[in-house]
Design a protein around this motif. Structure first.
Motif, PDB file in Angstrom:
ATOM      1  N   GLY A 127       0.863  -1.247  -0.047  1.00 38.51           N
ATOM      2  CA  GLY A 127      -0.088   0.106  -0.018  1.00 38.51           C
ATOM      3  C   GLY A 127       0.787   1.474   0.099  1.00 38.51           C
ATOM      4  N   THR A 128       2.039   1.396   0.315  1.00 36.84           N
ATOM      5  CA  THR A 128       2.699   2.510   0.285  1.00 36.84           C
ATOM      6  C   THR A 128       2.835   3.329  -0.925  1.00 36.84           C
ATOM      7  OG1 THR A 128       4.173   1.489   2.118  1.00 36.84           O
ATOM      8  CG2 THR A 128       4.975   3.502   0.964  1.00 36.84           C
ATOM      9  N   VAL A 129       2.838   2.535  -2.158  1.00 32.19           N
ATOM     10  CA  VAL A 129       3.128   3.317  -3.388  1.00 32.19           C
ATOM     11  C   VAL A 129       1.586   3.901  -3.675  1.00 32.19           C
ATOM     12  CG1 VAL A 129       4.813   1.500  -4.260  1.00 32.19           C
ATOM     13  CG2 VAL A 129       2.096   1.199  -4.368  1.00 32.19           C
ATOM     14  N   LEU A 130       0.535   3.700  -2.886  1.00 25.45           N
ATOM     15  CA  LEU A 130      -0.619   4.602  -3.003  1.00 25.45           C
ATOM     16  C   LEU A 130      -0.556   5.917  -2.595  1.00 25.45           C
ATOM     17  CD1 LEU A 130      -3.101   1.708  -2.210  1.00 25.45           C
ATOM     18  CD2 LEU A 130      -2.530   2.454  -4.591  1.00 25.45           C
ATOM     19  N   TYR A 131       0.412   6.444  -1.791  1.00 23.49           N
ATOM     20  CA  TYR A 131       0.686   7.555  -1.272  1.00 23.49           C
ATOM     21  C   TYR A 131       1.669   8.412  -1.551  1.00 23.49           C
ATOM     22  CZ  TYR A 131      -2.539   5.170   1.709  1.00 23.49           C
ATOM     23  OH  TYR A 131      -3.710   4.272   2.048  1.00 23.49           O
ATOM     24  N   VAL A 132       2.177   7.969  -2.699  1.00 24.13           N
ATOM     25  CA  VAL A 132       3.434   8.782  -3.576  1.00 24.13           C
ATOM     26  C   VAL A 132       3.259   9.226  -4.846  1.00 24.13           C
ATOM     27  CG1 VAL A 132       4.923   7.984  -1.698  1.00 24.13           C
ATOM     28  CG2 VAL A 132       4.708   6.787  -3.807  1.00 24.13           C
ATOM     29  N   ALA A 133       3.921  10.252  -5.153  1.00 24.37           N
ATOM     30  CA  ALA A 133       3.634  10.771  -6.596  1.00 24.37           C
ATOM     31  C   ALA A 133       4.199   9.770  -7.690  1.00 24.37           C
ATOM     32  CB  ALA A 133       4.358  12.263  -6.866  1.00 24.37           C
ATOM     33  N   GLY A 134       3.399   9.311  -8.587  1.00 25.42           N
ATOM     34  CA  GLY A 134       3.628   8.468  -9.448  1.00 25.42           C
ATOM     35  C   GLY A 134       3.807   6.988  -8.871  1.00 25.42           C
ATOM     36  N   GLY A 135       3.378   6.718  -7.599  1.00 24.03           N
ATOM     37  CA  GLY A 135       3.442   5.407  -7.242  1.00 24.03           C
ATOM     38  C   GLY A 135       4.877   4.747  -7.090  1.00 24.03           C
ATOM     39  N   LEU A 136       5.782   5.860  -7.084  1.00 25.47           N
ATOM     40  CA  LEU A 136       7.283   5.789  -7.328  1.00 25.47           C
ATOM     41  C   LEU A 136       7.972   5.820  -6.007  1.00 25.47           C
ATOM     42  CD1 LEU A 136       9.620   4.720  -9.295  1.00 25.47           C
ATOM     43  CD2 LEU A 136       9.913   7.159  -9.528  1.00 25.47           C
ATOM     44  N   ILE A 137       8.748   4.689  -5.523  1.00 26.17           N
ATOM     45  CA  ILE A 137       9.568   4.874  -4.240  1.00 26.17           C
ATOM     46  C   ILE A 137      10.793   4.131  -4.625  1.00 26.17           C
ATOM     47  CG2 ILE A 137      10.007   4.369  -1.732  1.00 26.17           C
ATOM     48  CD1 ILE A 137       6.910   4.146  -1.664  1.00 26.17           C
ATOM     49  N   ILE A 138      11.858   4.688  -5.229  1.00 20.47           N
ATOM     50  CA  ILE A 138      12.951   3.911  -5.944  1.00 20.47           C
ATOM     51  C   ILE A 138      13.895   3.192  -4.721  1.00 20.47           C
ATOM     52  CG2 ILE A 138      12.913   5.220  -8.030  1.00 20.47           C
ATOM     53  CD1 ILE A 138      15.649   6.477  -6.928  1.00 20.47           C
TER      54      ILE A 138
END
Length: 146
Positions: free
Chosen positions: A100-111
């Motif tokens: 679920g973390t990717v739902l809360y960041v721009a672009g669904g991107l956490i490199i």
């Protein structure tokens, strides 16, 4: 970029006249980071974003403005980062969506996410810029403002 308008909105709220009398300078630092994509609106959209990165690339553009409140000096610059990806397996995409973390960041991107790190082929630029504040650029602008 929003950085300039952020500074414009903040400055009138500050007692700038007081800062001009201070012995040491006070700096206002504003920063913004942008991707073409906003935060995903659903799990399906997040899944599509990540699948679009798979085997391809993404880019972010960040900007920083430093204002010396004592002298009035202001300078800003932008920083672009490109991220290239290996193919990201569906199993990894599903784990990211379920977490679920990717739902809360721009672009669904956490490199820097542990599940994504093995699939980052190359980062042209700095990770700190992708995260929102390019440190080297900020330090450069601070030194110029002082």
């Amino acid at each position: 970029m929003e950085t300039s308008s952020q500074a414009e909105a903040i400055l009138p709220k500050l007692p700038v006249g007081h800062y001009k009398m201070d012995a040491e300078p006070t700096l206002l630092i504003t920063s913004d980071q942008s991707m073409v994509r906003e935060k995903p609106s659903s799990k399906e959209e997040a899944r599509q974003f990540i699948k679009d990165y798979s085997g391809g690339h993404a880019a972010t553009v960040g900007s920083v403005i430093v204002t010396n409140l004592k002298t009035g000096f202001r300078k800003g610059e932008w920083d672009k980062v490109e991220i290239y990806f290996h193919d990201i397996p569906d199993e990894i995409v599903n784990k990211l969506i379920d977490e679920g973390t990717v739902l809360y960041v721009a672009g669904g991107l956490i490199i820097e996410h542990p599940l994504i790190v093995p699939f980052v082929k190359e980062v042209v630029g700095t990770t700190d810029s992708v995260m929102g504040l390019p440190i080297a650029l900020t330090e450069k602008l601070i030194n110029e403002a002082l």
